[in-house]
Write an enzyme that holds these catalytic residues in place. Structure first.
Site, PDB file in Angstrom:
ATOM      1  N   CYS A  78       5.865  -0.163   7.367  1.00 57.72           N
ATOM      2  CA  CYS A  78       5.506   1.022   6.579  1.00 57.72           C
ATOM      3  C   CYS A  78       6.695   1.451   5.739  1.00 57.72           C
ATOM      4  O   CYS A  78       7.819   1.481   6.233  1.00 57.72           O
ATOM      5  CB  CYS A  78       5.097   2.144   7.533  1.00 57.72           C
ATOM      6  SG  CYS A  78       4.610   3.664   6.709  1.00 57.72           S
ATOM      7  N   LEU A  79       6.427   1.775   4.471  1.00 58.40           N
ATOM      8  CA  LEU A  79       7.500   2.244   3.590  1.00 58.40           C
ATOM      9  C   LEU A  79       8.106   3.551   4.092  1.00 58.40           C
ATOM     10  O   LEU A  79       9.251   3.859   3.782  1.00 58.40           O
ATOM     11  CB  LEU A  79       6.980   2.418   2.156  1.00 58.40           C
ATOM     12  CG  LEU A  79       6.514   1.136   1.466  1.00 58.40           C
ATOM     13  CD1 LEU A  79       5.950   1.454   0.081  1.00 58.40           C
ATOM     14  CD2 LEU A  79       7.650   0.124   1.354  1.00 58.40           C
ATOM     15  N   GLY A 125       0.830  -1.190   0.000  1.00 56.77           N
ATOM     16  CA  GLY A 125       0.000   0.000   0.000  1.00 56.77           C
ATOM     17  C   GLY A 125       0.866   1.242   0.000  1.00 56.77           C
ATOM     18  O   GLY A 125       2.015   1.212   0.443  1.00 56.77           O
ATOM     19  N   GLN A 166       2.861   9.978   1.128  1.00 59.19           N
ATOM     20  CA  GLN A 166       4.166   9.326   1.295  1.00 59.19           C
ATOM     21  C   GLN A 166       5.127   9.655   0.153  1.00 59.19           C
ATOM     22  O   GLN A 166       6.328   9.443   0.284  1.00 59.19           O
ATOM     23  CB  GLN A 166       4.004   7.812   1.402  1.00 59.19           C
ATOM     24  CG  GLN A 166       3.332   7.366   2.687  1.00 59.19           C
ATOM     25  CD  GLN A 166       3.184   5.870   2.727  1.00 59.19           C
ATOM     26  OE1 GLN A 166       2.191   5.337   2.247  1.00 59.19           O
ATOM     27  NE2 GLN A 166       4.180   5.193   3.276  1.00 59.19           N
ATOM     28  N   HIS A 193      -4.510   1.528   7.620  1.00 60.40           N
ATOM     29  CA  HIS A 193      -3.132   2.024   7.704  1.00 60.40           C
ATOM     30  C   HIS A 193      -2.932   3.192   6.736  1.00 60.40           C
ATOM     31  O   HIS A 193      -2.396   4.237   7.109  1.00 60.40           O
ATOM     32  CB  HIS A 193      -2.162   0.868   7.385  1.00 60.40           C
ATOM     33  CG  HIS A 193      -0.723   1.267   7.369  1.00 60.40           C
ATOM     34  ND1 HIS A 193       0.138   0.942   8.384  1.00 60.40           N
ATOM     35  CD2 HIS A 193       0.019   1.945   6.445  1.00 60.40           C
ATOM     36  CE1 HIS A 193       1.347   1.409   8.093  1.00 60.40           C
ATOM     37  NE2 HIS A 193       1.289   2.024   6.915  1.00 60.40           N
ATOM     38  N   GLU A 194      -3.372   3.012   5.489  1.00 57.70           N
ATOM     39  CA  GLU A 194      -3.174   4.057   4.474  1.00 57.70           C
ATOM     40  C   GLU A 194      -4.056   5.277   4.734  1.00 57.70           C
ATOM     41  O   GLU A 194      -3.623   6.409   4.524  1.00 57.70           O
ATOM     42  CB  GLU A 194      -3.409   3.509   3.069  1.00 57.70           C
ATOM     43  CG  GLU A 194      -2.473   2.383   2.656  1.00 57.70           C
ATOM     44  CD  GLU A 194      -0.984   2.678   2.819  1.00 57.70           C
ATOM     45  OE1 GLU A 194      -0.572   3.858   2.741  1.00 57.70           O
ATOM     46  OE2 GLU A 194      -0.218   1.723   3.046  1.00 57.70           O
ATOM     47  N   HIS A 237      -2.455   7.595   7.054  1.00 57.42           N
ATOM     48  CA  HIS A 237      -1.507   8.496   6.385  1.00 57.42           C
ATOM     49  C   HIS A 237      -2.219   9.752   5.874  1.00 57.42           C
ATOM     50  O   HIS A 237      -1.693  10.854   5.988  1.00 57.42           O
ATOM     51  CB  HIS A 237      -0.828   7.804   5.196  1.00 57.42           C
ATOM     52  CG  HIS A 237       0.322   6.942   5.567  1.00 57.42           C
ATOM     53  ND1 HIS A 237       1.457   7.427   6.169  1.00 57.42           N
ATOM     54  CD2 HIS A 237       0.516   5.612   5.403  1.00 57.42           C
ATOM     55  CE1 HIS A 237       2.307   6.427   6.365  1.00 57.42           C
ATOM     56  NE2 HIS A 237       1.761   5.322   5.915  1.00 57.42           N
TER      57      HIS A 237
END
Length: 171
Positions: free
Chosen positions: A95-96, A45, A50, A137-138, A141
């Site tokens: 997480c990226l 994702g 991000q 999660h996304e 963000h």
């Protein structure tokens, strides 16, 4: 085009994203670049913030039973709104934007999602398991929140200590 991913503690990750109003070629190219970026980083994702674009857009590509991620499974989610969340589940998230760190986070187990696709058409999705977790999660963000903010005080302190140590080792 592969876009640079912003990493913690960059303040841009704290920005609350704005609604998408133009569903044009620019947005379509950006979503395509997000997909390329996510795949090159081995993510499942990615939220627009991000990659330094504070718009309410995210993409998800959950691996199939064999662990493969194909573009057919890509979900592009714009202006998402969660409805009817139920149950709780604990899942180890990464997480990226917080590379190399994984922690158990409690999320809703199932949810209904209303959103728009890349053409601005309204969509509804019923999600459970990893898809529901990834959506939450996304969307965090898009609200300017990271998964590490959901940790208990002691686990957050442990994360901060490990993060500082990892940064020193990189230098």
């Amino acid at each position: 085009m592969i876009l640079p991913i912003i990493t913690y503690p960059n303040k841009q990750l704290k920005v609350r994203s704005s609604a998408v109003v133009n569903f044009d070629d620019l947005l379509h190219r950006f979503l395509d670049d997000m997909f390329e970026t996510m795949m090159s980083s081995n993510g499942i994702g990615l939220a627009a913030i991000q990659v330094a674009n504070p718009i309410r857009a995210l993409i998800l590509c959950i691996p199939d039973e064999e662990g493969e991620q194909s573009k057919e499974n890509l979900i592009e989610i714009i202006n998402p709104v969660i409805h009817d969340p139920k149950g709780n589940v604990l899942y180890q998230e990464g997480c990226l934007s917080v590379p190399g760190f994984y922690e158990d986070v409690e999320r809703f187990e199932t949810l209904m999602l209303q959103y728009q696709n890349r053409h601005g058409e309204p969509c509804t999705l019923e999600a459970n398991e990893l898809l529901a977790i990834a959506i939450q999660h996304e969307i965090d963000h898009l609200e300017g929140k990271l998964f590490i903010e959901k940790l208990t005080y002691n686990r957050r302190k442990k994360f901060e200590k490990e993060y500082k140590k990892a940064l020193k080792e990189k230098k």
